[in-house]
Design a protein around this motif. Structure first.
Motif, PDB file in Angstrom:
ATOM      1  N   UNK A  73       2.527  -1.513   9.399  1.00 50.83           N
ATOM      2  CA  UNK A  73       3.194  -2.684   8.836  1.00 50.83           C
ATOM      3  C   UNK A  73       4.640  -2.801   9.310  1.00 50.83           C
ATOM      4  N   UNK A  74       5.261  -1.700   9.724  1.00 52.11           N
ATOM      5  CA  UNK A  74       6.612  -1.788  10.259  1.00 52.11           C
ATOM      6  C   UNK A  74       6.634  -2.583  11.561  1.00 52.11           C
TER       7      UNK A  74
ATOM      8  N   UNK B 297      -7.959  -0.634   4.696  1.00 47.52           N
ATOM      9  CA  UNK B 297      -7.870   0.731   4.168  1.00 47.52           C
ATOM     10  C   UNK B 297      -9.217   1.440   4.275  1.00 47.52           C
ATOM     11  N   UNK B 298      -9.184   2.689   4.682  1.00 40.33           N
ATOM     12  CA  UNK B 298     -10.425   3.455   4.804  1.00 40.33           C
ATOM     13  C   UNK B 298     -11.154   3.498   3.467  1.00 40.33           C
TER      14      UNK B 298
ATOM     15  N   UNK C 240       0.855  -1.176   0.000  1.00 48.01           N
ATOM     16  CA  UNK C 240       0.000   0.000   0.000  1.00 48.01           C
ATOM     17  C   UNK C 240       0.894   1.230   0.000  1.00 48.01           C
ATOM     18  N   UNK C 241       0.379   2.374  -0.448  1.00 44.06           N
ATOM     19  CA  UNK C 241       1.159   3.604  -0.326  1.00 44.06           C
ATOM     20  C   UNK C 241       1.511   3.866   1.138  1.00 44.06           C
ATOM     21  N   UNK C 242       2.677   4.420   1.372  1.00 43.86           N
ATOM     22  CA  UNK C 242       3.191   4.593   2.731  1.00 43.86           C
ATOM     23  C   UNK C 242       2.204   5.296   3.656  1.00 43.86           C
ATOM     24  N   UNK C 243       1.499   6.306   3.149  1.00 42.72           N
ATOM     25  CA  UNK C 243       0.635   7.113   4.009  1.00 42.72           C
ATOM     26  C   UNK C 243      -0.858   6.791   3.841  1.00 42.72           C
TER      27      UNK C 243
ATOM     28  N   UNK D 235       4.752  -6.866  10.151  1.00 42.78           N
ATOM     29  CA  UNK D 235       5.031  -7.129   8.730  1.00 42.78           C
ATOM     30  C   UNK D 235       4.226  -8.297   8.164  1.00 42.78           C
ATOM     31  N   UNK D 236       3.692  -9.155   9.044  1.00 42.32           N
ATOM     32  CA  UNK D 236       2.881 -10.278   8.588  1.00 42.32           C
ATOM     33  C   UNK D 236       1.451  -9.870   8.286  1.00 42.32           C
ATOM     34  N   UNK D 237       1.127  -8.576   8.440  1.00 43.31           N
ATOM     35  CA  UNK D 237      -0.246  -8.112   8.279  1.00 43.31           C
ATOM     36  C   UNK D 237      -0.799  -8.410   6.892  1.00 43.31           C
TER      37      UNK D 237
END
Length: 358
Positions: free
Chosen positions: A349-350, A254-255, A230-233, A353-355
């Protein structure tokens, strides 16, 4: 045991898992801590924790606009609201509420729009939390007496004498002042009458709902891993369900995907059912167990009798975003919250990371 009994057993076990899941996760089960990413900002930025802020009645909160965002908590019959215009400066507010009284900390990282409430207890002893700095672009804290560092997203202590221990989380709703006071008319709200009021954003200058880039270089320097799925933000609602002797089940919603789903998602994480609610008007989101009285419910967002809300298909009861049944056969019942919070993708995710991603 017949199939129906097996099914109910799975649901009940999942329910128990969620209730115990308000506990943060053991370090070895969550992530590998890299001390190179830990940034101590205590001598660089002016942010200071606040203890026991002055609270006023909702009717006295003339310093708030209806569209201001607050972090709302309800503890043992008492509701309190903490405006993000104030909370962003402190990053952590140590407070107490309810009868019997409960000590907790409301934590807030404005860059990734992450608000999490912790019980201020370790091994049965009360603790106080202070601002420390950053890890993986997210605020982190320090226990006042031992100076052990606490990571916000995982609730883990990763340094000092408390290393390996964790804090339990509790329900918190990140929503607008109008929505909160409508649902909690007896709420108290944090007053700006503090020694730090000069650091607060003024009325009409709301705290950003997350950023689209890191505001300063040291945010990037604190990152230990990235994930480009996904995009970082990207703004998400993040859930992590504890699993005994294994990594948690983690999922990001994601919203934008919640909007596309119509504001309600009936889902399963492993064998555990969850339901996610979204109020698109205010970008308020929350996640719950859909099991009530050992029976699973399925939800939809629809209009009925002139009201738009979350209805369960089994009884037609109307529920609010706090997970409380307002009308119908199940009026007064409450859904149990699962561990969840708003976060931008990088800040989730940081740590997990398994998300998976909905």
């Amino acid at each position: 045991m017949n199939r129906r009994s097996q099914f109910l057993l799975v649901l009940i076990s999942g329910m128990a898992l969620m209730l115990s899941g308000s506990a943060a996760f053991a370090q070895s089960d969550t992530m590998d801590f890299d001390p190179k990413g830990l940034w101590d900002g205590r001598k660089v930025v002016p942010f200071k924790a606040l203890d026991d802020p002055k609270m006023v009645k909702a009717s006295e909160a003339t310093f708030l606009s209806d569209d201001d965002y607050i972090l709302g908590v309800s503890v043992n019959g008492e509701s309190r609201a903490y405006p993000t215009r104030f909370a962003w400066f402190h990053h952590v507010i140590n407070d107490k509420a309810g009868k019997p009284e409960v000590r907790y900390a409301v934590t807030y990282c404005s860059v990734c729009n992450t608000g999490i409430r912790f019980d201020n207890v370790v091994d049965g002893k009360p603790v106080m939390i202070d601002f420390f700095g950053l890890y993986n672009g997210v605020a982190c804290f320090a226990e006042r007496e031992s100076q052990s560092v606490l990571l916000q997203v995982s609730g883990q202590f990763v340094t000092g004498s408390l290393k390996g221990k964790s804090l339990k989380t509790g329900p918190l709703l990140d929503t607008t002042w109008k929505e909160w006071k409508t649902r909690h008319p007896d709420t108290l709200v944090m007053s700006p009458d503090t020694p730090y009021s000069r650091g607060y954003r003024a009325k009409g200058d709301p705290e950003p709902r997350g950023y689209d880039k890191f505001p300063l270089r040291f945010f990037s320097q604190s990152m230990t891993r990235q994930d480009k799925r996904l995009p970082r933000f990207e703004k998400t609602l993040a859930i992590a369900l504890p699993v005994p002797n294994a990594a948690p089940l983690a999922r990001a919603y994601p919203i934008a995907a919640l909007r596309d789903a119509g504001g309600v998602v009936n889902d399963k994480m492993g064998e555990t059912p969850v339901v996610v609610f979204l109020d698109s008007r205010t970008v308020t989101a929350a996640a719950y167990s859909p099991v009530v009285d050992n029976k699973p419910l399925t939800f939809e967002l629809r209009a009925a009798d002139g009201k738009v809300g979350y209805y369960d298909r089994e009884t037609g009861s109307l529920w609010d975003i706090d997970g409380v049944a307002e009308e119908g056969k199940l009026k007064g019942k409450t859904l149990s919250a699962v561990p969840n919070h708003l976060s931008q993708w990088y800040g989730w995710v940081a740590y997990f990371p398994q998300s998976s991603i909905y």
